[in-house]
Motif scaffolding. Structure first.
Motif, PDB file in Angstrom:
ATOM      1  N   PHE A  11       0.750  -1.057   0.020  1.00 39.76           N
ATOM      2  CA  PHE A  11      -0.156  -0.023   0.089  1.00 39.76           C
ATOM      3  C   PHE A  11       0.984   1.154   0.272  1.00 39.76           C
ATOM      4  O   PHE A  11       1.743   1.220   0.983  1.00 39.76           O
ATOM      5  CB  PHE A  11      -0.929   0.092   1.170  1.00 39.76           C
ATOM      6  CG  PHE A  11      -1.867   1.173   1.096  1.00 39.76           C
ATOM      7  CD1 PHE A  11      -2.960   1.153   0.268  1.00 39.76           C
ATOM      8  CD2 PHE A  11      -1.689   2.207   2.150  1.00 39.76           C
ATOM      9  CE1 PHE A  11      -4.020   2.064   0.531  1.00 39.76           C
ATOM     10  CE2 PHE A  11      -2.433   3.293   1.971  1.00 39.76           C
ATOM     11  CZ  PHE A  11      -3.868   3.271   1.149  1.00 39.76           C
ATOM     12  N   MET A  49       1.491   4.985   0.484  1.00 38.29           N
ATOM     13  CA  MET A  49       1.015   6.094   1.333  1.00 38.29           C
ATOM     14  C   MET A  49       1.878   7.424   1.177  1.00 38.29           C
ATOM     15  O   MET A  49       2.928   7.553   1.356  1.00 38.29           O
ATOM     16  CB  MET A  49       1.064   5.920   2.801  1.00 38.29           C
ATOM     17  CG  MET A  49       0.528   6.882   3.896  1.00 38.29           C
ATOM     18  SD  MET A  49      -0.899   7.059   4.318  1.00 38.29           S
ATOM     19  CE  MET A  49      -1.166   8.608   5.094  1.00 38.29           C
ATOM     20  N   PRO A  99      -5.394  -0.396   3.076  1.00 39.40           N
ATOM     21  CA  PRO A  99      -4.267  -0.770   3.863  1.00 39.40           C
ATOM     22  C   PRO A  99      -4.474  -2.139   4.784  1.00 39.40           C
ATOM     23  O   PRO A  99      -3.736  -2.908   5.411  1.00 39.40           O
ATOM     24  CB  PRO A  99      -4.038   0.267   4.960  1.00 39.40           C
ATOM     25  CG  PRO A  99      -5.480   1.233   4.440  1.00 39.40           C
ATOM     26  CD  PRO A  99      -5.839   1.040   3.388  1.00 39.40           C
ATOM     27  N   LEU A 121       3.760  -1.066   4.260  1.00 42.43           N
ATOM     28  CA  LEU A 121       3.322   0.075   3.917  1.00 42.43           C
ATOM     29  C   LEU A 121       4.638   1.114   3.178  1.00 42.43           C
ATOM     30  O   LEU A 121       5.481   1.046   4.024  1.00 42.43           O
ATOM     31  CB  LEU A 121       2.763   0.746   4.987  1.00 42.43           C
ATOM     32  CG  LEU A 121       2.303   2.254   5.199  1.00 42.43           C
ATOM     33  CD1 LEU A 121       1.088   2.599   4.488  1.00 42.43           C
ATOM     34  CD2 LEU A 121       2.278   2.688   6.516  1.00 42.43           C
ATOM     35  N   THR A 127      -3.685   4.631   9.346  1.00 44.79           N
ATOM     36  CA  THR A 127      -3.292   3.789   8.020  1.00 44.79           C
ATOM     37  C   THR A 127      -2.467   2.641   8.638  1.00 44.79           C
ATOM     38  O   THR A 127      -2.674   1.227   8.373  1.00 44.79           O
ATOM     39  CB  THR A 127      -2.678   4.480   6.771  1.00 44.79           C
ATOM     40  OG1 THR A 127      -3.422   5.531   6.529  1.00 44.79           O
ATOM     41  CG2 THR A 127      -2.399   3.354   5.763  1.00 44.79           C
ATOM     42  N   TYR A 128      -1.357   2.962   9.336  1.00 43.91           N
ATOM     43  CA  TYR A 128      -0.433   1.798   9.997  1.00 43.91           C
ATOM     44  C   TYR A 128      -1.216   0.943  11.021  1.00 43.91           C
ATOM     45  O   TYR A 128      -1.003  -0.232  10.736  1.00 43.91           O
ATOM     46  CB  TYR A 128       0.873   2.390  10.498  1.00 43.91           C
ATOM     47  CG  TYR A 128       1.752   1.519  11.211  1.00 43.91           C
ATOM     48  CD1 TYR A 128       2.499   0.663  10.630  1.00 43.91           C
ATOM     49  CD2 TYR A 128       1.691   1.282  12.551  1.00 43.91           C
ATOM     50  CE1 TYR A 128       3.429  -0.027  10.969  1.00 43.91           C
ATOM     51  CE2 TYR A 128       2.414   0.343  13.090  1.00 43.91           C
ATOM     52  CZ  TYR A 128       3.436  -0.380  12.225  1.00 43.91           C
ATOM     53  OH  TYR A 128       4.255  -1.246  12.778  1.00 43.91           O
ATOM     54  N   MET A 143      -3.363  -1.758   9.278  1.00 46.89           N
ATOM     55  CA  MET A 143      -2.800  -3.157   8.584  1.00 46.89           C
ATOM     56  C   MET A 143      -2.807  -4.385   9.476  1.00 46.89           C
ATOM     57  O   MET A 143      -2.407  -4.057  10.650  1.00 46.89           O
ATOM     58  CB  MET A 143      -1.594  -2.874   7.932  1.00 46.89           C
ATOM     59  CG  MET A 143      -1.531  -1.614   7.043  1.00 46.89           C
ATOM     60  SD  MET A 143       0.352  -0.866   6.540  1.00 46.89           S
ATOM     61  CE  MET A 143       1.244  -2.370   6.116  1.00 46.89           C
ATOM     62  N   LYS A 169       3.175  -6.892   9.348  1.00 46.43           N
ATOM     63  CA  LYS A 169       3.583  -5.855   8.469  1.00 46.43           C
ATOM     64  C   LYS A 169       4.780  -5.248   8.604  1.00 46.43           C
ATOM     65  O   LYS A 169       5.421  -5.420   9.495  1.00 46.43           O
ATOM     66  CB  LYS A 169       2.356  -4.822   8.834  1.00 46.43           C
ATOM     67  CG  LYS A 169       2.453  -4.389  10.527  1.00 46.43           C
ATOM     68  CD  LYS A 169       1.128  -3.538  10.571  1.00 46.43           C
ATOM     69  CE  LYS A 169       1.022  -3.298  12.226  1.00 46.43           C
ATOM     70  NZ  LYS A 169      -0.138  -2.604  12.245  1.00 46.43           N
ATOM     71  N   VAL A 183       7.283  -1.792   7.248  1.00 45.47           N
ATOM     72  CA  VAL A 183       6.846  -0.287   6.730  1.00 45.47           C
ATOM     73  C   VAL A 183       8.320   0.128   5.987  1.00 45.47           C
ATOM     74  O   VAL A 183       9.329  -0.152   6.561  1.00 45.47           O
ATOM     75  CB  VAL A 183       6.840   0.914   7.753  1.00 45.47           C
ATOM     76  CG1 VAL A 183       6.890   2.114   7.195  1.00 45.47           C
ATOM     77  CG2 VAL A 183       5.616   0.865   8.572  1.00 45.47           C
TER      78      VAL A 183
END
Lengths: 253, 437
Positions: free
Chosen positions: A123, A125, A158, A164, A181-182, A185, A189, A191
């Protein structure tokens, strides 16, 4: 539509062989990171001259911070040169600091997202980018990079995402959306901080109204440096999160 | 399908009407142009309207972002509710929000909310030297970096009254046209993506990627960051590089021409974008549309023709114009402009070797230390108003094409359905980074 088919046939396969093959010259634009001075003493003296030239303070006699470098090429005047930076992603922020022309000893791999390593949903962002990073990440879907062949796809929510990809320097109105958003998820996950802005604010560090860096808002698993990073650098970052990047597997998928 | 191209320099059809429309309009986001005297009011900055000056200054502050852009009367009625969309959505690859007023099927009203991504670029330029400011200007909107950089540098040159080497002017035009080719190809691919033309999307994205790689070969950066800095060591503009670039551009032109034939043969594609998000000529003028949006609504305005900055004064610029004002017309204008930009690139490369190598005539400042420059960015008219003294930037006002075109997007979406959204957004060429700064 036979004409569409014949056109696709005529065009042939343009997709890169990466990560099985090495990236080609066309795939790594010449604006890599400043490298090329191997000798430690020569590096220190060159860095001392380059330090006031550098607009983001990336170059110091202690090393070149790839995370802050925006690839403006000013330091090339004092002997630095462009280098390929496709596989320069690092899980540690300090690991982005290159001493002289060599990649850092501190090369930290992220904890691989093992259970979902074969199919990764990304996703994207945007928290305040100039749109270049967005387009470079989305370029992975074009036929030249075709991330889908590696099981990587972009998702529209998300809640379906494993990774992310954060681009841009967080502006005040987007801090809360980023956090939420985080949180939306599902675990496991990861980032990915893509580009100088997401890593440390890049050229916009210090502007009023900006909350930098991203890692103070959400935990970052991997930093991909560049302004913007070329698509292959982003691809390497995503593969590294899944534990199947080229360096780790010796070029083998 | 396309209207015959008027001769360069011809007055646009019914010029008087347009001029009057501008003067009588109760609101105009475009900087006005006096057709009768064939002069842009930019040359007389005192006559900028209060609103226009407000827009140039708004983006210098961090206050008031994000903010809404309402158009016309708000819609009320039985069963009408507000559907918030964004700022986090993958349908729009950037962060910006929309309020859709609907009763469930039709979009009765759409209010864009912009400014989420406001990074304070204009404010960050104050007090900096021109090369330092240029680094930030290029990162205003990454995919319009060459236009932003060229407009800023031009404004600085007007303010300081300095000439530049001719080769630099041609380099700027080269970077801008390469970027225009990329942006138009990318938007055509995005519109086709919304219409599920999967083979065409892949082919168009491939061509867009090729144009990025050509930019990287020529300027050392895929997004032309640093392309306008004369001291950039990665620029490759030697005779061999120019020849190689020229032959690859001609190949790109051939490929795009055959691809476009296929797009035109796809009835589902044409049907989907025809009469979608229509903007009438009167609305385009009243709300100050710029760029391909304005030209698709039947107005013959292109800064490269009507208010050319050097070197466009020496180039033949074909005018792309359509009349129907819908997404199809905008896509048609963009595809014509891909071809015309490739033609321009050919001209630029052709005339490079016959360059005299002198300096351009220094422009006269509008007032001491102040320069206003406007030029045609891929999405339309881009304006920079720069004040400078002792080599330091004192203030910068920016009016970007995306800022000007949001009201037209909102108007065009009225009465449409939800699935029109992407056709509208992409065909207007709206970029949040370009809007928010």
């Amino acid at each position: 539509m036979p004409s569409w088919i014949s056109r696709a046939w005529k065009k042939g396969i343009v997709t890169t062989t990466y990560p099985v093959g090495a990236p080609t010259g066309e795939e790594i634009p010449p604006t890599g990171c400043p490298v090329g001075i191997e000798d430690a003493a020569a590096f220190r003296s060159a860095a001392a001259i380059a330090e006031p030239l550098c607009p983001t303070g990336a170059i110091t006699p202690a090393g070149v911070d790839q995370g802050q470098c925006i690839r403006c090429t000013r330091c090339f005047r004092v002997g630095f040169g462009a280098g390929g930076a496709v596989e320069s992603g690092n899980a540690a922020r300090e690991g982005l600091i290159w001493i002289s022309g060599t990649p850092p000893a501190l090369r930290v791999e992220p904890a691989p997202l093992a259970p979902i390593g074969r199919s990764i949903h990304v996703f994207l962002m945007d928290v305040g980018s100039c749109n270049a990073c967005n387009l470079e990440v989305l370029a992975l879907a074009n036929p030249y990079y075709d991330a889908a062949r590696l099981g990587i796809s972009f998702t529209n929510s998300p809640r379906h995402a494993d990774v992310l990809a954060v681009v841009g320097v967080p502006t005040e109105p987007l801090v809360e959306p980023l956090r939420r958003t985080y949180d939306a998820m599902p675990a496991p996950k990861a980032v990915l901080a893509v580009g100088a802005c997401a890593i440390d604010g890049g050229i916009f560090e210090g502007n009023p109204g900006l909350e930098v860096p991203v890692r103070t808002i959400v935990p970052v698993d991997l930093y991909v440096s560049g302004c913007p990073p070329p698509p292959l650098a982003v691809l390497d970052g995503i593969l590294r999160l899944a534990g199947r990047n080229r360096v780790r597997n010796g070029g083998d998928r | 399908m396309s209207a015959p191209l008027p001769e360069v320099g011809d007055p646009p059809p019914r010029a008087r009407e347009r001029s009057l429309t501008y003067v009588d309009a109760d609101r105009s986001l475009a900087l006005r142009t006096d057709y009768e005297s064939r002069e842009t009011l930019l040359e007389r900055p005192a006559q900028l309207t209060v609103e226009e000056i407000g827009i140039l200054e708004l983006w210098q502050t961090t206050e008031g972002h994000p903010h809404r852009i309402p158009v016309g009367e708000s819609v009320e009625g039985y069963g009408v509710f507000t559907f918030p969309y964004g700022p986090v959505t993958m349908g729009v690859p950037e962060s910006g929000a929309f309020d859709l007023r609907t009763y469930g099927e039709r979009v009765l009203e759409i209010v864009p909310e912009v400014g989420y991504k406001h990074r304070g670029v204009a404010a960050a330029l104050v007090g900096r030297s021109v090369p330092d400011a240029l680094l930030r200007v290029e990162r205003f909107a990454g995919n319009f970096s060459a236009s932003h950089g060229a407009a800023f540098l031009r404004a600085v040159e007007i303010a300081e009254g300095i000439g530049v080497p001719e080769s630099e002017l041609w380099t700027r035009a080269l970077a801008q046209e390469l970027q225009r080719v990329y942006n138009h190809l990318h938007l055509i691919a995005r519109v086709a993506e919304a219409a599920s033309q999967n083979v065409g999307v892949a082919q168009a994205h491939a061509l867009a990627e090729e144009s990025l790689r050509l930019t990287a070969r020529t300027f050392g950066h895929r997004w032309a960051f640093g392309a306008l800095a004369s001291e950039n060591p990665l620029r490759r503009l030697g005779p061999d590089d120019r020849r190689a670039l020229g032959s690859r551009l001609r190949e790109l032109d051939r490929e795009f021409a055959s691809l476009w034939e296929l797009f035109l043969s796809s009835r589902t594609f044409i049907d989907r974008i025809q009469s979608t998000a229509t903007v009438s000529r009167a609305d385009a003028l009243r709300w100050g549309a710029v760029g391909p949006t304005l030209r698709a609504s039947g107005v013959a305005w292109d800064d490269r023709l009507r208010a050319p900055t050097p070197p466009y004064t020496d180039l033949f610029v074909p005018l792309a114009q359509e009349g129907s004002g819908d997404a199809l017309a905008r896509v048609l204008v963009r595809q014509e402009e891909v071809r015309s930009s490739l033609l321009l690139l050919d001209q630029i490369l052709d005339r490079w070797s016959s360059m005299r190598g002198g300096e351009s005539a220094p422009p006269a400042p509008v007032e001491p230390g102040r320069g206003i420059a406007r030029l045609e960015a891929p999405s339309g008219d881009l304006v920079y108003d720069v004040r400078i003294s002792d080599g330091r930037v004192r203030s910068v006002g920016v009016r970007t094409p995306s800022q000007a075109n949001w009201p037209l997007f909102a108007l065009g979406m009225r009465g449409g359905v939800f699935t029109d959204f992407h056709f509208a957004l992409e065909s207007f060429g709206l970029v949040f980074a370009d809007t928010d700064g």
